[in-house]
Write a protein that holds these residues in place. Structure first.
Motif, PDB file in Angstrom:
ATOM      1  N   PHE A  61       0.329  -6.651  -4.832  1.00  0.00           N
ATOM      2  CA  PHE A  61       0.030  -5.992  -3.556  1.00  0.00           C
ATOM      3  C   PHE A  61      -0.955  -4.840  -3.735  1.00  0.00           C
ATOM      4  O   PHE A  61      -1.899  -4.686  -2.962  1.00  0.00           O
ATOM      5  CB  PHE A  61       1.308  -5.472  -2.897  1.00  0.00           C
ATOM      6  N   GLN A  62      -0.729  -4.024  -4.740  1.00  0.00           N
ATOM      7  CA  GLN A  62      -1.602  -2.870  -4.969  1.00  0.00           C
ATOM      8  C   GLN A  62      -3.026  -3.304  -5.289  1.00  0.00           C
ATOM      9  O   GLN A  62      -3.983  -2.649  -4.867  1.00  0.00           O
ATOM     10  CB  GLN A  62      -1.024  -1.983  -6.072  1.00  0.00           C
ATOM     11  N   ASP A  63      -3.181  -4.429  -5.980  1.00  0.00           N
ATOM     12  CA  ASP A  63      -4.513  -4.931  -6.331  1.00  0.00           C
ATOM     13  C   ASP A  63      -5.348  -5.281  -5.099  1.00  0.00           C
ATOM     14  O   ASP A  63      -6.578  -5.256  -5.155  1.00  0.00           O
ATOM     15  CB  ASP A  63      -4.414  -6.163  -7.240  1.00  0.00           C
ATOM     16  N   ILE A  64      -4.675  -5.638  -3.996  1.00  0.00           N
ATOM     17  CA  ILE A  64      -5.424  -5.978  -2.775  1.00  0.00           C
ATOM     18  C   ILE A  64      -5.231  -4.918  -1.683  1.00  0.00           C
ATOM     19  O   ILE A  64      -5.492  -5.170  -0.515  1.00  0.00           O
ATOM     20  CB  ILE A  64      -5.057  -7.385  -2.262  1.00  0.00           C
ATOM     21  N   LYS A  65      -4.741  -3.754  -2.092  1.00  0.00           N
ATOM     22  CA  LYS A  65      -4.630  -2.593  -1.205  1.00  0.00           C
ATOM     23  C   LYS A  65      -3.598  -2.740  -0.087  1.00  0.00           C
ATOM     24  O   LYS A  65      -3.749  -2.168   0.989  1.00  0.00           O
ATOM     25  CB  LYS A  65      -5.992  -2.228  -0.622  1.00  0.00           C
ATOM     26  N   VAL A  66      -2.535  -3.514  -0.321  1.00  0.00           N
ATOM     27  CA  VAL A  66      -1.404  -3.547   0.604  1.00  0.00           C
ATOM     28  C   VAL A  66      -0.534  -2.339   0.261  1.00  0.00           C
ATOM     29  O   VAL A  66      -0.238  -2.086  -0.907  1.00  0.00           O
ATOM     30  CB  VAL A  66      -0.597  -4.862   0.481  1.00  0.00           C
ATOM     31  N   ASN A  67      -0.131  -1.589   1.277  1.00  0.00           N
ATOM     32  CA  ASN A  67       0.687  -0.395   1.084  1.00  0.00           C
ATOM     33  C   ASN A  67       2.084  -0.804   0.613  1.00  0.00           C
ATOM     34  O   ASN A  67       2.786  -1.547   1.299  1.00  0.00           O
ATOM     35  CB  ASN A  67       0.774   0.382   2.403  1.00  0.00           C
ATOM     36  N   THR A  68       2.479  -0.297  -0.551  1.00  0.00           N
ATOM     37  CA  THR A  68       3.782  -0.650  -1.142  1.00  0.00           C
ATOM     38  C   THR A  68       4.788   0.503  -1.069  1.00  0.00           C
ATOM     39  O   THR A  68       5.818   0.462  -1.734  1.00  0.00           O
ATOM     40  CB  THR A  68       3.605  -1.070  -2.619  1.00  0.00           C
ATOM     41  N   ASP A  69       4.501   1.504  -0.240  1.00  0.00           N
ATOM     42  CA  ASP A  69       5.398   2.663  -0.148  1.00  0.00           C
ATOM     43  C   ASP A  69       6.811   2.282   0.287  1.00  0.00           C
ATOM     44  O   ASP A  69       7.759   3.016   0.017  1.00  0.00           O
ATOM     45  CB  ASP A  69       4.850   3.702   0.834  1.00  0.00           C
ATOM     46  N   TYR A  70       6.953   1.145   0.989  1.00  0.00           N
ATOM     47  CA  TYR A  70       8.260   0.745   1.496  1.00  0.00           C
ATOM     48  C   TYR A  70       8.901  -0.375   0.676  1.00  0.00           C
ATOM     49  O   TYR A  70       9.846  -0.995   1.129  1.00  0.00           O
ATOM     50  CB  TYR A  70       8.162   0.350   2.974  1.00  0.00           C
ATOM     51  N   ILE A  71       8.372  -0.640  -0.505  1.00  0.00           N
ATOM     52  CA  ILE A  71       9.069  -1.559  -1.413  1.00  0.00           C
ATOM     53  C   ILE A  71      10.098  -0.736  -2.171  1.00  0.00           C
ATOM     54  O   ILE A  71       9.760   0.229  -2.851  1.00  0.00           O
ATOM     55  CB  ILE A  71       8.105  -2.252  -2.401  1.00  0.00           C
ATOM     56  N   GLU A  72      11.349  -1.113  -2.016  1.00  0.00           N
ATOM     57  CA  GLU A  72      12.429  -0.420  -2.716  1.00  0.00           C
ATOM     58  C   GLU A  72      12.754  -1.155  -4.010  1.00  0.00           C
ATOM     59  O   GLU A  72      12.726  -2.378  -4.058  1.00  0.00           O
ATOM     60  CB  GLU A  72      13.675  -0.358  -1.837  1.00  0.00           C
ATOM     61  N   THR A  73      13.068  -0.391  -5.044  1.00  0.00           N
ATOM     62  CA  THR A  73      13.456  -0.966  -6.329  1.00  0.00           C
ATOM     63  C   THR A  73      14.966  -0.871  -6.468  1.00  0.00           C
ATOM     64  O   THR A  73      15.532   0.210  -6.389  1.00  0.00           O
ATOM     65  CB  THR A  73      12.767  -0.218  -7.489  1.00  0.00           C
ATOM     66  N   SER A  74      15.592  -2.029  -6.664  1.00  0.00           N
ATOM     67  CA  SER A  74      17.029  -2.080  -6.882  1.00  0.00           C
ATOM     68  C   SER A  74      17.296  -2.039  -8.384  1.00  0.00           C
ATOM     69  O   SER A  74      16.711  -2.811  -9.144  1.00  0.00           O
ATOM     70  CB  SER A  74      17.610  -3.376  -6.299  1.00  0.00           C
ATOM     71  N   TYR A  75      18.180  -1.136  -8.783  1.00  0.00           N
ATOM     72  CA  TYR A  75      18.562  -1.048 -10.197  1.00  0.00           C
ATOM     73  C   TYR A  75      19.855  -1.817 -10.450  1.00  0.00           C
ATOM     74  O   TYR A  75      20.276  -1.960 -11.585  1.00  0.00           O
ATOM     75  CB  TYR A  75      18.683   0.412 -10.623  1.00  0.00           C
ATOM     76  N   ILE A 112       4.021  -3.549   3.345  1.00  0.00           N
ATOM     77  CA  ILE A 112       5.128  -4.457   3.043  1.00  0.00           C
ATOM     78  C   ILE A 112       6.396  -3.633   2.833  1.00  0.00           C
ATOM     79  O   ILE A 112       6.382  -2.629   2.129  1.00  0.00           O
ATOM     80  CB  ILE A 112       4.837  -5.348   1.804  1.00  0.00           C
ATOM     81  N   ALA A 113       7.480  -4.048   3.487  1.00  0.00           N
ATOM     82  CA  ALA A 113       8.795  -3.425   3.295  1.00  0.00           C
ATOM     83  C   ALA A 113       9.716  -4.504   2.744  1.00  0.00           C
ATOM     84  O   ALA A 113       9.970  -5.511   3.399  1.00  0.00           O
ATOM     85  CB  ALA A 113       9.330  -2.875   4.608  1.00  0.00           C
ATOM     86  N   SER A 114      10.173  -4.304   1.517  1.00  0.00           N
ATOM     87  CA  SER A 114      10.982  -5.317   0.854  1.00  0.00           C
ATOM     88  C   SER A 114      11.756  -4.667  -0.282  1.00  0.00           C
ATOM     89  O   SER A 114      11.609  -3.469  -0.530  1.00  0.00           O
ATOM     90  CB  SER A 114      10.064  -6.422   0.315  1.00  0.00           C
ATOM     91  N   THR A 115      12.560  -5.450  -0.973  1.00  0.00           N
ATOM     92  CA  THR A 115      13.313  -4.962  -2.129  1.00  0.00           C
ATOM     93  C   THR A 115      13.037  -5.873  -3.318  1.00  0.00           C
ATOM     94  O   THR A 115      13.026  -7.094  -3.177  1.00  0.00           O
ATOM     95  CB  THR A 115      14.827  -4.974  -1.837  1.00  0.00           C
ATOM     96  N   VAL A 116      12.786  -5.257  -4.463  1.00  0.00           N
ATOM     97  CA  VAL A 116      12.611  -5.996  -5.715  1.00  0.00           C
ATOM     98  C   VAL A 116      13.518  -5.357  -6.762  1.00  0.00           C
ATOM     99  O   VAL A 116      13.992  -4.244  -6.586  1.00  0.00           O
ATOM    100  CB  VAL A 116      11.143  -5.986  -6.202  1.00  0.00           C
TER     101      VAL A 116
END
Length: 162
Positions: free
Chosen positions: A90-104, A73-77
Motif C-alpha cells: 500500500f505504501q509503495d502506491i501511496k495508499v494511506n495506511t494510518d488505519y491499518i491496525e497491527t494485531s499482536y 485502507i482500514a484493516s487489521t493485519v
C-alpha cells in the motif's frame, strides 16, 4: 451520462477534495494457476505462483491507489512478515495506511487460491482463526458520518447551481 461526465470534470477543475475509504478484510494471498482441479490424496508440483496482498477491501484500495485516487485502507493485519508486506504494498502506491491496525494476538490471514486456467474458476482456502475487529471502527464511523454530511452539502450546492 454526459451530464455526469461534465459535472465530474467541473469537480476536477474546482479541485474538490475526494478521498476514498476502504474498510475490511486483508489477507496474504498465494495464488497457483492449475490446468485442472487437484485429485485428493495426490502430490502436485507447480512452477507458477503469485503472492500478494488480498481481501475485498484491500484489493479495492490497491486498485484505487494504482489509479491515482486518494485512498485510505482500514484493516487489521498480524505482526508477522505477511502483515508487513501488505502495508508496504500500500505504501509503495501511496495508499494511506494510518488505519491499518497491527494485531499482536492474531496472525495475518492467509489465503491459498487455486485458479483453473481453462475456465477461470477459483477455490480459496483461507487460514485464519478469526478476523480481528478494527478497534478504530467507532472513530471511522464518526468520520464517515462527517463525510456523508459534506457530501450532502455538496449535492445541495450542485442543485442550487442548476
Amino acid at each position: 451520462g454526459q451530464q455526469a461526465a461534465k459535472k465530474l470534470s467541473t469537480y476536477k477543475e474546482r479541485k474538490i477534495l475526494m478521498k476514498i475509504l476502504c474498510i475490511g478484510h486483508s489477507s496474504w494471498d498465494i495464488t497457483v494457476p492449475v490446468d485442472e482441479y487437484p485429485i485428493e490424496n495426490t502430490k502436485y508440483r507447480y512452477n507458477e505462483k503469485y503472492s500478494a496482498g488480498g481481501g475485498p477491501a484491500s484489493n479495492a484500495a490497491y486498485l484505487l491507489g494504482k489509479w491515482g485516487m486518494d485512498t485510505v485502507i482500514a484493516s487489521t493485519v498480524g505482526s508477522d512478515d505477511f502483515g508487513t508486506h501488505i502495508k508496504k504494498e500500500f505504501q509503495d502506491i501511496k495508499v494511506n495506511t494510518d488505519y491499518i491496525e497491527t494485531s499482536y494476538e492474531k496472525d495475518t490471514s492467509l489465503s491459498f487460491i487455486l485458479i483453473n486456467k481453462n475456465n477461470g474458476s477459483r477455490t480459496v482456502f483461507n487460514v485464519a482463526t478469526e478476523h480481528p475487529a478494527l478497534k478504530l471502527m467507532d472513530m471511522i464511523m464518526v468520520q464517515l458520518k462527517m463525510l456523508l454530511v459534506s457530501f450532502q452539502m455538496l449535492l445541495v450546492l450542485l442543485m442550487l447551481e442548476e
